[in-house]
Design a protein around this motif. Sequence first.
Motif, PDB file in Angstrom:
ATOM      1  N   ARG A  55       0.833  -1.211   0.000  1.00  0.00           N
ATOM      2  CA  ARG A  55       0.000   0.000   0.000  1.00  0.00           C
ATOM      3  C   ARG A  55       0.861   1.251   0.000  1.00  0.00           C
ATOM      4  O   ARG A  55       2.005   1.245   0.462  1.00  0.00           O
ATOM      5  N   LEU A  56       0.285   2.313  -0.530  1.00  0.00           N
ATOM      6  CA  LEU A  56       0.901   3.635  -0.464  1.00  0.00           C
ATOM      7  C   LEU A  56       0.411   4.358   0.780  1.00  0.00           C
ATOM      8  O   LEU A  56      -0.767   4.277   1.128  1.00  0.00           O
ATOM      9  N   THR A  57       1.303   5.068   1.440  1.00  0.00           N
ATOM     10  CA  THR A  57       0.938   5.870   2.602  1.00  0.00           C
ATOM     11  C   THR A  57       1.441   7.282   2.381  1.00  0.00           C
ATOM     12  O   THR A  57       2.605   7.489   2.034  1.00  0.00           O
ATOM     13  N   LEU A  58       0.578   8.259   2.561  1.00  0.00           N
ATOM     14  CA  LEU A  58       0.965   9.650   2.384  1.00  0.00           C
ATOM     15  C   LEU A  58       1.969  10.086   3.448  1.00  0.00           C
ATOM     16  O   LEU A  58       1.805   9.774   4.633  1.00  0.00           O
ATOM     17  N   THR A  59       2.985  10.808   3.011  1.00  0.00           N
ATOM     18  CA  THR A  59       3.877  11.463   3.961  1.00  0.00           C
ATOM     19  C   THR A  59       3.183  12.720   4.488  1.00  0.00           C
ATOM     20  O   THR A  59       2.102  13.100   4.009  1.00  0.00           O
ATOM     21  N   GLU A  60       3.799  13.380   5.456  1.00  0.00           N
ATOM     22  CA  GLU A  60       3.222  14.630   5.953  1.00  0.00           C
ATOM     23  C   GLU A  60       3.129  15.657   4.835  1.00  0.00           C
ATOM     24  O   GLU A  60       2.131  16.379   4.704  1.00  0.00           O
ATOM     25  N   ALA A  61       4.161  15.716   3.984  1.00  0.00           N
ATOM     26  CA  ALA A  61       4.125  16.634   2.845  1.00  0.00           C
ATOM     27  C   ALA A  61       3.025  16.226   1.869  1.00  0.00           C
ATOM     28  O   ALA A  61       2.337  17.081   1.289  1.00  0.00           O
ATOM     29  N   GLY A  62       2.851  14.925   1.697  1.00  0.00           N
ATOM     30  CA  GLY A  62       1.804  14.437   0.800  1.00  0.00           C
ATOM     31  C   GLY A  62       0.415  14.784   1.300  1.00  0.00           C
ATOM     32  O   GLY A  62      -0.463  15.167   0.514  1.00  0.00           O
ATOM     33  N   LYS A  63       0.195  14.648   2.610  1.00  0.00           N
ATOM     34  CA  LYS A  63      -1.108  15.008   3.181  1.00  0.00           C
ATOM     35  C   LYS A  63      -1.411  16.485   2.964  1.00  0.00           C
ATOM     36  O   LYS A  63      -2.535  16.856   2.617  1.00  0.00           O
ATOM     37  N   LEU A  64      -0.408  17.324   3.199  1.00  0.00           N
ATOM     38  CA  LEU A  64      -0.589  18.762   3.027  1.00  0.00           C
ATOM     39  C   LEU A  64      -0.879  19.102   1.569  1.00  0.00           C
ATOM     40  O   LEU A  64      -1.789  19.892   1.274  1.00  0.00           O
ATOM     41  N   PHE A  65      -0.134  18.476   0.649  1.00  0.00           N
ATOM     42  CA  PHE A  65      -0.326  18.751  -0.773  1.00  0.00           C
ATOM     43  C   PHE A  65      -1.711  18.286  -1.235  1.00  0.00           C
ATOM     44  O   PHE A  65      -2.381  18.975  -2.014  1.00  0.00           O
ATOM     45  N   LEU A  66      -2.149  17.119  -0.730  1.00  0.00           N
ATOM     46  CA  LEU A  66      -3.472  16.606  -1.099  1.00  0.00           C
ATOM     47  C   LEU A  66      -4.568  17.565  -0.658  1.00  0.00           C
ATOM     48  O   LEU A  66      -5.522  17.830  -1.402  1.00  0.00           O
ATOM     49  N   GLU A  67      -4.463  18.090   0.549  1.00  0.00           N
ATOM     50  CA  GLU A  67      -5.459  19.047   1.043  1.00  0.00           C
ATOM     51  C   GLU A  67      -5.513  20.293   0.166  1.00  0.00           C
ATOM     52  O   GLU A  67      -6.587  20.860  -0.055  1.00  0.00           O
ATOM     53  N   GLU A  68      -4.365  20.707  -0.344  1.00  0.00           N
ATOM     54  CA  GLU A  68      -4.295  21.921  -1.134  1.00  0.00           C
ATOM     55  C   GLU A  68      -4.863  21.745  -2.539  1.00  0.00           C
ATOM     56  O   GLU A  68      -5.478  22.669  -3.097  1.00  0.00           O
ATOM     57  N   VAL A  69      -4.660  20.571  -3.149  1.00  0.00           N
ATOM     58  CA  VAL A  69      -4.956  20.437  -4.579  1.00  0.00           C
ATOM     59  C   VAL A  69      -6.225  19.648  -4.911  1.00  0.00           C
ATOM     60  O   VAL A  69      -6.775  19.810  -5.996  1.00  0.00           O
ATOM     61  N   SER A  70      -6.706  18.774  -3.997  1.00  0.00           N
ATOM     62  CA  SER A  70      -7.785  17.863  -4.388  1.00  0.00           C
ATOM     63  C   SER A  70      -9.067  18.604  -4.745  1.00  0.00           C
ATOM     64  O   SER A  70      -9.724  18.302  -5.752  1.00  0.00           O
ATOM     65  N   GLY A  71      -9.451  19.602  -3.932  1.00  0.00           N
ATOM     66  CA  GLY A  71     -10.675  20.351  -4.234  1.00  0.00           C
ATOM     67  C   GLY A  71     -10.565  21.135  -5.529  1.00  0.00           C
ATOM     68  O   GLY A  71     -11.498  21.173  -6.333  1.00  0.00           O
TER      69      GLY A  71
END
Length: 307
Positions: A55-71
């Motif tokens: 499985r893939l697990t988001l890093t802290e940077a990945g979580k932050l980037f996902l919050e910024e771009v997904s919407g």
Amino acid sequence: MESFGSIECFVRSAEGGSFAEAARHLSLTPAAVGKSVAKLEARLGVRLFQRSTRRLTLTEAGKLFLEEVSGSLTTIQNAVANLASAEGRPVGTLKVSMGTVFGNRYVVPLLAEFMRRFPDISPDWHFENRQVDLIGQGFDAAIGGGFELPQGVVARKLSPAHRVLVASPDYLARRLPVHAPEDLSRCLGILIRSPQTGRVRTWQLTGPEREQRPLVLKPRMTMSDSEAACCASAQGLGIALVSMPMAVPFLDSGALVRVLSDWYVDDGNISLYYAEHKLLPGKTRAFVEFIIEQFAEQKLGQRFSAI
């Protein structure tokens, strides 16, 4: 500016938990998705995922980037889809989940009129008696009752989700009269087993003054489907507690009658679920408005109410 395609590969991989799941959603190969995400990480200079064989697990940077771009990604995709509509008409594949019997009985009959109004929409309808991951599995909408409302999903009420006690006239004619909930304890019960948990739920009946009484029946058999319970009850095999949408045809035909007609179970609402977006895709908006209109015209909300 980062590649739109790379950002989409990242978002879908985060939602699905793997490059393979993202690849299925995007009609790409897992290798292509993984390569695109790796290029994005290289350009950003950060690692977005911790990778393992499972499985893939988001890093802290990945979580932050996902919050910024997904919407923003969803808004852009919806805007592109709406602009690409044929001559301004809603267009595209419409992926909807609904219960098997409910969908076939009350939604599929609306299909011809829906297609007449929106000929550029291609229905992709899934019939399943479970809650789907609306966003993660790429559904545009779902119809059902008793669903948890995840973050980012809204619900539009279509009707109450009431359950009622039913039996065949023949069964009732052969038994002592049932005047109050307490009288049910001597009656044979056709019980409903949850197909998700395998358990037989306990229910509280609501009376004409909103008072509550426990529902107690002598277990005779169990079913995992309300329509099957209606069919068994229509054969004079006992009293069943079933959802109103399943009971309506049997009540209309006289095969079943309500028992304790002033009492029912309030199981929430039957609702239309869809992702909350600033810019809703034209195909989804068309479906939502059409279903709400048709339920109102056919007075299904009143027909599904036990009151």
